[in-house]
Design a protein around this motif. Structure first.
Motif, PDB file in Angstrom:
ATOM      1  N   SER A 111       8.256 -40.997 -20.887  1.00 15.00           N
ATOM      2  CA  SER A 111       7.296 -41.704 -21.475  1.00 15.00           C
ATOM      3  C   SER A 111       5.703 -40.956 -20.590  1.00 15.00           C
ATOM      4  O   SER A 111       4.701 -40.771 -21.270  1.00 15.00           O
ATOM      5  N   SER A 112       6.585 -40.034 -19.577  1.00 16.46           N
ATOM      6  CA  SER A 112       4.512 -39.770 -19.146  1.00 16.46           C
ATOM      7  C   SER A 112       4.637 -37.871 -19.916  1.00 16.46           C
ATOM      8  O   SER A 112       3.963 -37.362 -19.926  1.00 16.46           O
ATOM      9  N   LYS A 113       5.577 -37.629 -20.227  1.00 22.65           N
ATOM     10  CA  LYS A 113       5.507 -36.203 -21.417  1.00 22.65           C
ATOM     11  C   LYS A 113       5.494 -36.586 -22.406  1.00 22.65           C
ATOM     12  O   LYS A 113       4.953 -35.737 -22.985  1.00 22.65           O
ATOM     13  N   HIS A 114       5.020 -37.922 -23.304  1.00 24.16           N
ATOM     14  CA  HIS A 114       4.805 -37.901 -23.985  1.00 24.16           C
ATOM     15  C   HIS A 114       4.398 -39.910 -24.392  1.00 24.16           C
ATOM     16  O   HIS A 114       5.320 -40.301 -25.237  1.00 24.16           O
ATOM     17  N   ALA A 115       3.351 -39.184 -23.983  1.00 21.79           N
ATOM     18  CA  ALA A 115       2.041 -40.301 -23.247  1.00 21.79           C
ATOM     19  C   ALA A 115       2.084 -41.153 -24.693  1.00 21.79           C
ATOM     20  O   ALA A 115       1.096 -41.892 -24.936  1.00 21.79           O
ATOM     21  N   ASP A 116       1.779 -39.996 -25.455  1.00 20.59           N
ATOM     22  CA  ASP A 116       1.456 -40.505 -26.839  1.00 20.59           C
ATOM     23  C   ASP A 116       1.864 -40.964 -28.219  1.00 20.59           C
ATOM     24  O   ASP A 116       2.224 -41.678 -29.101  1.00 20.59           O
ATOM     25  N   ASN A 117       3.255 -41.378 -27.482  1.00 19.21           N
ATOM     26  CA  ASN A 117       4.274 -41.833 -28.850  1.00 19.21           C
ATOM     27  C   ASN A 117       5.693 -42.387 -27.805  1.00 19.21           C
ATOM     28  O   ASN A 117       6.551 -41.896 -27.558  1.00 19.21           O
ATOM     29  N   ARG A 148       9.319 -37.171 -31.386  1.00 20.00           N
ATOM     30  CA  ARG A 148       8.595 -36.413 -32.924  1.00 20.00           C
ATOM     31  C   ARG A 148      10.139 -35.332 -33.743  1.00 20.00           C
ATOM     32  O   ARG A 148       9.174 -34.591 -32.108  1.00 20.00           O
ATOM     33  N   ASN A 193       7.243 -45.552 -27.421  1.00 18.56           N
ATOM     34  CA  ASN A 193       7.889 -45.723 -28.509  1.00 18.56           C
ATOM     35  C   ASN A 193       9.043 -46.945 -28.173  1.00 18.56           C
ATOM     36  O   ASN A 193       9.544 -45.903 -27.269  1.00 18.56           O
TER      37      ASN A 193
END
Ligand code: TRP
Length: 334
Positions: A116-122, A52, A124
């Motif tokens: 994906s572990s750093k931005h687990a909420d996104n 983002r 995409n």
């Protein structure tokens, strides 16, 4: 090959503040490649939105990076420097290549696992197919060589696999790119933990020198750089902090580590650290000044953006049309 020169492609993201590591490890070397190769250097803004972003910040940073390419010495008449998002072929080829890439291949990408572990909420789909867009970047220009850091080698391997797979089905469509193995750029480590690469995403501000840091900040960060208790300026495995500082000093001054050891023989860190800081300031200050001048010259930058996007588009279209035909898309009626 184009006009007897090999084609070279590389790209950088405009996210985060670029560091001394990005400059000494990549950008500075790009400049030395522009005579020998037909170079394409992209500001890969499409890759940036896998995480983002604030739109106005992204736009500003992308423009700054564009100016920085020029300030660093990339002549926009000789090098095709352009925004990825200005050439729609990238996204179009990426779609087609997605259909020639396996889920399993993408699942194995270590950068995807990290991000994906750093931005687990996104997590995409763009984050997942990021390497395919990168493959499209490279393959669109029939690239021979790609200078990349170690962290991107896996993506380049995947690019080669995708290209070979495609060629095996449809004939020789893509040039198979090689990693650029010339004189490697200096690998710059964190000033606070010399076992880690200097990174623009480091949470500790003192760990990284940002390209836009002012001289006082640069001097302060070098004074605080982690060293050891050996109190001698020696280029050894056992002194990773000092070794890193020697690498930085060497990259800024052109002196070899042996020359540097001699220069500081018998002198302490109290003398060495400020010397490294000054060497860095002497490189970054002119770069910052050139950047500031360029940014004032709006028309010049705009013209370079426009001309190079057209140039990139011309070459990209050639490859894309060929690919579209191969996979069976009907020709456009003109
Ligand atoms: N993924 C690269 C990075 O983060 C940037 C990049 C995008 C790139 N497309 C490229 C690098 C094509 C080389 C070639 O460093």
């Amino acid at each position: 090959m184009r006009d007897g020169k090999k084609v070279l492609f590389s790209g950088m993201q405009a996210t985060g503040n670029l560091t001394l590591g990005n400059y000494l490890g990549a950008l500075k070397n790009w400049v030395s490649l522009s005579d020998e190769y037909e170079c394409f250097y992209s500001v890969v803004d499409e890759h940036s939105i896998t995480v983002r972003q604030d739109p106005s910040v992204l736009r500003q940073r992308a423009r700054k990076l564009f100016a920085l390419y020029i300030a660093a010495g990339l002549d926009p008449e000789k090098n095709c420097i352009y925004y990825q998002s200005h050439v729609s072929c990238h996204a179009e080829l990426a779609w087609i290549l997605n259909c020639f890439t396996y889920m399993g291949e993408l699942q194995r990408m270590t950068q995807f696992k990290d991000k994906s572990s750093k931005h687990a909420d996104n997590i995409n789909a763009g984050l997942f197919t990021y390497p395919v867009l990168m493959a499209a970047d490279i393959l669109l220009y029939q690239t021979d060589v790609v200078p990349v850091g170690k962290d991107q080698l896996q993506h380049l391997e995947l690019t080669r696999d995708i290209a070979q797979r495609f060629n095996a089905i449809y004939g020789d469509v893509f040039t198979i790119p090689e990693p650029y193995l010339g004189k490697a750029g200096a690998k710059i480590m964190s000033l606070q933990d010399p076992s880690k690469k200097m990174s623009k995403s480091d949470e500790n501000e003192n760990a990284s020198i940002y390209l836009m840091d002012d001289p006082d900040t640069i001097m302060r960060k070098f004074k605080r750089a982690v060293t050891d208790s050996e109190a001698s300026v020696r280029y050894r495995e056992e002194q990773p902090g000092i070794r890193n500082l020697i690498d930085i000093y060497s990259a800024c001054t052109g002196k070899t580590p042996e020359e540097i050891e001699k220069e500081f023989d018998g002198k302490g860190y109290g003398e060495f650290k400020p010397a490294v800081g000054e060497a860095v300031v002497s490189i970054l200050k002119p770069l910052q000044d050139r950047c500031a001048d360029l940014e004032k010259n709006k028309d010049y930058i705009d013209q370079a953006i426009k001309n190079n996007a057209e140039k990139a588009e011309y070459f990209a279209q050639k490859t894309l049309r060929k690919v579209q035909k191969k996979v069976g898309f009907p020709e456009k009626i003109r």
